[in-house]
Design a protein around this motif. Structure first.
Motif, PDB file in Angstrom:
ATOM      1  N   ARG A 186      21.913 -16.034   6.804  1.00  0.00           N
ATOM      2  CA  ARG A 186      23.355 -15.765   6.923  1.00  0.00           C
ATOM      3  C   ARG A 186      23.722 -15.364   8.351  1.00  0.00           C
ATOM      4  O   ARG A 186      24.696 -15.872   8.928  1.00  0.00           O
ATOM      5  N   ARG A 187      22.944 -14.463   8.932  1.00  0.00           N
ATOM      6  CA  ARG A 187      23.247 -14.003  10.288  1.00  0.00           C
ATOM      7  C   ARG A 187      23.175 -15.151  11.287  1.00  0.00           C
ATOM      8  O   ARG A 187      23.998 -15.242  12.209  1.00  0.00           O
ATOM      9  N   GLU A 188      22.207 -16.041  11.105  1.00  0.00           N
ATOM     10  CA  GLU A 188      22.067 -17.157  12.041  1.00  0.00           C
ATOM     11  C   GLU A 188      23.238 -18.133  11.911  1.00  0.00           C
ATOM     12  O   GLU A 188      23.743 -18.659  12.918  1.00  0.00           O
ATOM     13  N   ASN A 242      19.415 -13.273   4.007  1.00  0.00           N
ATOM     14  CA  ASN A 242      20.327 -12.555   4.890  1.00  0.00           C
ATOM     15  C   ASN A 242      20.089 -12.919   6.352  1.00  0.00           C
ATOM     16  O   ASN A 242      21.027 -12.989   7.154  1.00  0.00           O
ATOM     17  N   THR A 243      18.834 -13.166   6.720  1.00  0.00           N
ATOM     18  CA  THR A 243      18.545 -13.653   8.074  1.00  0.00           C
ATOM     19  C   THR A 243      19.218 -15.004   8.308  1.00  0.00           C
ATOM     20  O   THR A 243      19.779 -15.256   9.380  1.00  0.00           O
ATOM     21  N   PRO A 254      32.485 -15.742   8.896  1.00  0.00           N
ATOM     22  CA  PRO A 254      31.931 -14.763   7.946  1.00  0.00           C
ATOM     23  C   PRO A 254      32.551 -14.835   6.563  1.00  0.00           C
ATOM     24  O   PRO A 254      31.854 -14.636   5.562  1.00  0.00           O
ATOM     25  N   GLN A 303      11.678 -12.733   9.528  1.00  0.00           N
ATOM     26  CA  GLN A 303      12.035 -13.133  10.887  1.00  0.00           C
ATOM     27  C   GLN A 303      11.727 -14.612  11.102  1.00  0.00           C
ATOM     28  O   GLN A 303      10.665 -15.099  10.709  1.00  0.00           O
ATOM     29  N   VAL A 349      26.323 -17.421  10.918  1.00  0.00           N
ATOM     30  CA  VAL A 349      27.520 -16.788  11.479  1.00  0.00           C
ATOM     31  C   VAL A 349      27.424 -16.742  13.009  1.00  0.00           C
ATOM     32  O   VAL A 349      28.417 -16.959  13.713  1.00  0.00           O
ATOM     33  N   LYS A 350      26.240 -16.483  13.531  1.00  0.00           N
ATOM     34  CA  LYS A 350      26.035 -16.430  14.983  1.00  0.00           C
ATOM     35  C   LYS A 350      26.418 -17.739  15.655  1.00  0.00           C
ATOM     36  O   LYS A 350      26.900 -17.754  16.792  1.00  0.00           O
ATOM     37  N   SER A 355      20.335 -22.896  13.263  1.00  0.00           N
ATOM     38  CA  SER A 355      21.414 -23.034  14.233  1.00  0.00           C
ATOM     39  C   SER A 355      22.008 -24.437  14.184  1.00  0.00           C
ATOM     40  O   SER A 355      23.229 -24.619  14.299  1.00  0.00           O
TER      41      SER A 355
END
Length: 240
Positions: A193-195, A190-191, A203, A138, A197-198, A148
């Motif tokens: 990656r999510r940030e 992976n965290t 993607p 996290q 894409v957010k 970001s």
């Protein structure tokens, strides 16, 4: 009374223009059909993405001899054209400005390098300025800001594929209940990656998400050094 002949005198020009256009299209089709597969693929890429260089050895549809002088001058990019190299350099400059990295090299959270494969961004999880919560995948608030910011800059340049790799240092005696280093590093990648894409990265630009535990230390660094605790973001020029 004299007859007026000017009312339809321009119609032949329209017919002639149509004839010339048709002949030009015919010649283009004949020329394309006679080209090798490499040229055909290059032209197809130029229509799909007109703002990217269409071959790895050109800055236009026809292979450009000037590419070799650009490659020799850069000394690095065997796989990038002049246009692609310029995009990488601009992104490098934009990231440096956005992140305002003024720390000494040994304390940097973010290190950006132009490599023969593309642009590598290493984000270090240092004890003094942590990017992740301890023994967790996290983000800290600082880590979320870093990724970001990276995402906003990367999203401005659609022509890159993104590869994410998580790494950590070797620990002789892990603390009780410490997560498995393979799961920790893959979870952190992976965290990230999510940030990304957010905050705007597409993607389908993400081509790889992997964790390497403590198996790939930074070059020249001891495996136990905290500098090995990092997420690497590799930007490669897309060939689409």
């Amino acid at each position: 009374m004299a007859r007026k002949h000017g009312s339809h005198g321009g119609s032949w020009k329209v017919a002639y223009a149509d004839f010339v256009t048709a002949m030009m299209a015919l010649f283009l089709v004949l020329w394309l059909s006679s080209q090798d597969q490499k040229i055909k693929e290059a032209i197809a890429r130029s229509f799909r993405n007109p703002f990217m260089s269409v071959t790895k050895e050109s800055t236009g549809i026809i292979p450009n001899k000037e590419y070799h002088s650009v490659k020799a001058e850069s000394g690095k990019f065997d796989a990038a054209s002049a246009v692609e190299l310029n995009m990488l350099r601009r992104l490098n400059e934009d990231l440096l400005k956005a992140l305002n990295t003024q720390e000494p090299e040994e304390e940097q959270t973010v290190r950006i390098e132009l490599t023969p494969d593309g642009l590598r961004i290493s984000v270090f999880d240092r004890a003094r300025k942590p990017v992740f919560q301890p023994h967790s995948d996290q983000f800290t608030s600082y880590g979320a800001w870093v990724f970001s910011t990276l995402a906003w800059q990367i999203a401005r340049y659609r022509g890159f594929n993104v590869e994410l790799e998580g790494h950590t240092e070797k620990v002789a005696t892990p603390p009780p209940h410490a997560p498995d280093p393979w799961e920790l590093t893959s979870g952190r990648a992976n965290t990230a990656r999510r940030e990304l894409v957010k905050h705007g990265v597409q993607p389908d630009q993400i081509k790889k998400v992997a964790g390497y535990a403590d198996t790939v230390p930074m070059p020249g660094m001891a495996p136990e050094d905290e500098v090995n605790r990092r997420v690497s973001v590799m930007l490669r020029v897309s060939n689409k």
